[in-house]
Design a protein around this motif. Structure first.
Motif, PDB file in Angstrom:
ATOM      1  N   TRP A  23      40.232-166.119  52.976  1.00  0.00           N
ATOM      2  CA  TRP A  23      39.115-165.169  53.018  1.00  0.00           C
ATOM      3  C   TRP A  23      37.835-165.893  52.624  1.00  0.00           C
ATOM      4  O   TRP A  23      37.859-166.848  51.852  1.00  0.00           O
ATOM      5  CB  TRP A  23      39.340-164.003  52.044  1.00  0.00           C
ATOM      6  CG  TRP A  23      40.482-163.112  52.408  1.00  0.00           C
ATOM      7  CD1 TRP A  23      41.817-163.372  52.214  1.00  0.00           C
ATOM      8  CD2 TRP A  23      40.410-161.840  53.033  1.00  0.00           C
ATOM      9  NE1 TRP A  23      42.575-162.328  52.683  1.00  0.00           N
ATOM     10  CE2 TRP A  23      41.733-161.362  53.187  1.00  0.00           C
ATOM     11  CE3 TRP A  23      39.350-161.034  53.478  1.00  0.00           C
ATOM     12  CZ2 TRP A  23      42.020-160.138  53.772  1.00  0.00           C
ATOM     13  CZ3 TRP A  23      39.648-159.801  54.056  1.00  0.00           C
ATOM     14  CH2 TRP A  23      40.959-159.364  54.202  1.00  0.00           C
ATOM     15  N   ASP A  33      33.529-164.985  51.540  1.00  0.00           N
ATOM     16  CA  ASP A  33      32.655-163.902  51.087  1.00  0.00           C
ATOM     17  C   ASP A  33      31.376-163.858  51.916  1.00  0.00           C
ATOM     18  O   ASP A  33      30.676-164.863  52.045  1.00  0.00           O
ATOM     19  CB  ASP A  33      32.286-164.090  49.615  1.00  0.00           C
ATOM     20  CG  ASP A  33      33.476-163.884  48.695  1.00  0.00           C
ATOM     21  OD1 ASP A  33      34.430-163.219  49.129  1.00  0.00           O
ATOM     22  OD2 ASP A  33      33.449-164.406  47.572  1.00  0.00           O
ATOM     23  N   LYS A  50      27.732-162.134  51.947  1.00  0.00           N
ATOM     24  CA  LYS A  50      26.849-161.462  51.005  1.00  0.00           C
ATOM     25  C   LYS A  50      26.155-160.287  51.683  1.00  0.00           C
ATOM     26  O   LYS A  50      25.335-160.458  52.583  1.00  0.00           O
ATOM     27  CB  LYS A  50      25.792-162.443  50.471  1.00  0.00           C
ATOM     28  CG  LYS A  50      26.364-163.534  49.591  1.00  0.00           C
ATOM     29  CD  LYS A  50      26.750-163.017  48.234  1.00  0.00           C
ATOM     30  CE  LYS A  50      27.137-164.148  47.295  1.00  0.00           C
ATOM     31  NZ  LYS A  50      27.512-163.664  45.967  1.00  0.00           N
ATOM     32  N   PRO A 101      29.282-159.248  47.314  1.00  0.00           N
ATOM     33  CA  PRO A 101      30.075-160.124  48.173  1.00  0.00           C
ATOM     34  C   PRO A 101      31.187-159.330  48.856  1.00  0.00           C
ATOM     35  O   PRO A 101      31.994-158.690  48.194  1.00  0.00           O
ATOM     36  CB  PRO A 101      30.653-161.159  47.191  1.00  0.00           C
ATOM     37  CG  PRO A 101      30.718-160.447  45.887  1.00  0.00           C
ATOM     38  CD  PRO A 101      29.609-159.421  45.886  1.00  0.00           C
ATOM     39  N   PRO A 138      34.389-159.746  51.097  1.00  0.00           N
ATOM     40  CA  PRO A 138      35.331-160.713  51.661  1.00  0.00           C
ATOM     41  C   PRO A 138      35.758-160.304  53.071  1.00  0.00           C
ATOM     42  O   PRO A 138      35.908-159.122  53.365  1.00  0.00           O
ATOM     43  CB  PRO A 138      36.518-160.666  50.699  1.00  0.00           C
ATOM     44  CG  PRO A 138      36.011-159.972  49.469  1.00  0.00           C
ATOM     45  CD  PRO A 138      34.960-159.034  49.953  1.00  0.00           C
ATOM     46  N   ILE A 158      38.265-156.707  49.259  1.00  0.00           N
ATOM     47  CA  ILE A 158      37.933-156.532  47.842  1.00  0.00           C
ATOM     48  C   ILE A 158      39.198-156.548  46.992  1.00  0.00           C
ATOM     49  O   ILE A 158      39.238-157.142  45.915  1.00  0.00           O
ATOM     50  CB  ILE A 158      37.127-155.230  47.645  1.00  0.00           C
ATOM     51  CG1 ILE A 158      35.723-155.399  48.245  1.00  0.00           C
ATOM     52  CG2 ILE A 158      37.044-154.863  46.174  1.00  0.00           C
ATOM     53  CD1 ILE A 158      34.921-154.119  48.313  1.00  0.00           C
ATOM     54  N   LEU A 217      40.271-160.109  46.810  1.00  0.00           N
ATOM     55  CA  LEU A 217      39.422-160.855  45.880  1.00  0.00           C
ATOM     56  C   LEU A 217      39.821-160.554  44.432  1.00  0.00           C
ATOM     57  O   LEU A 217      39.882-161.462  43.599  1.00  0.00           O
ATOM     58  CB  LEU A 217      37.955-160.495  46.110  1.00  0.00           C
ATOM     59  CG  LEU A 217      36.923-161.187  45.219  1.00  0.00           C
ATOM     60  CD1 LEU A 217      36.964-162.699  45.422  1.00  0.00           C
ATOM     61  CD2 LEU A 217      35.528-160.652  45.505  1.00  0.00           C
TER      62      LEU A 217
END
Length: 207
Positions: free
Chosen positions: A35, A37, A39, A44, A46, A189, A192
């Motif tokens: 993955w 990120d 912005k 962020p 992913p 998310i 992450l």
């Protein structure tokens, strides 16, 4: 993050290493990550690091070195415009990402985005060239060959037409991309959060 002035005597391999280090992309530029990120303002988001993206981003990163555009939000919009002007060949991921970046740049920094697009129209991208061979070339050599520092000139009718078409395509890509982000973001998310949890556990185990 401060811009780096890459010495023209460096090989692209050396410049790439500096670029990865300065931007904290990791030793391999993050190409092996599942993955990455994106912005979205301060957030962020992913999303999957597909093979098509990795194929394109290797050249994209070299373009950052050669053109001098930053890796911040506006810099990414600028290089999106530059790459569209210079040509993305058969790199579908580059077309998709750059069209969205161009449209966002026209909304947020129109003068800089148009200037980058016209610069690209006078330049030539690296897309499609044998990648490993490029890393052995020097920064100065490729800058001259790609004409990245060619004197600016006024827009032609072809420039205006291509910018208009790319802007319309960018709007369509942006709408589809936003819908994709809404679907993928929750998955990313969670991914992450799991990665951060594993990193904390690994740090705790080492301590």
């Amino acid at each position: 993050m401060a811009l780096v002035d890459y010495d023209e005597g460096l090989t692209m391999r050396q410049a790439q290493t500096i670029y990865f280090d300065v931007n904290r992309f990791g030793a391999d530029g993050g190409y092996g990550d599942a993955w990455v990120d994106f912005k979205l303002g301060p957030l962020p988001v992913p999303f999957p690091n597909t093979q098509a993206r990795v194929r394109a981003v290797r050249y994209h990163d070299l373009h950052h070195v050669l053109t001098g555009y930053d890796t911040n939000t506006i810099g990414e919009f600028e290089i999106s415009a530059w790459e569209l002007g210079a040509g993305c060949k058969d790199f579908v991921a580059a077309w998709q990402l750059n069209l969205g970046g161009l449209f966002a740049g026209l909304l947020s920094a129109p003068r800089r985005t148009v200037r980058a697009f016209l610069r690209g129209r006078r330049s030539e991208s690296l897309y499609g060239r044998p990648f490993e061979a490029l890393l052995d070339r020097t920064v100065g050599d490729l800058r001259r060959e790609m004409r990245v520092d060619a004197p600016p000139s006024g827009p032609t009718a072809g420039d205006v037409l291509w910018l208009a078409l790319a802007s319309l395509a960018g709007l369509a890509v942006g709408v589809v991309g936003f819908a994709f982000v809404l679907v993928v973001a929750p998955i990313g998310i969670v991914n992450l959060a799991l990665r951060r949890h594993r990193a904390r556990r690994a740090a705790g185990a080492r301590a």
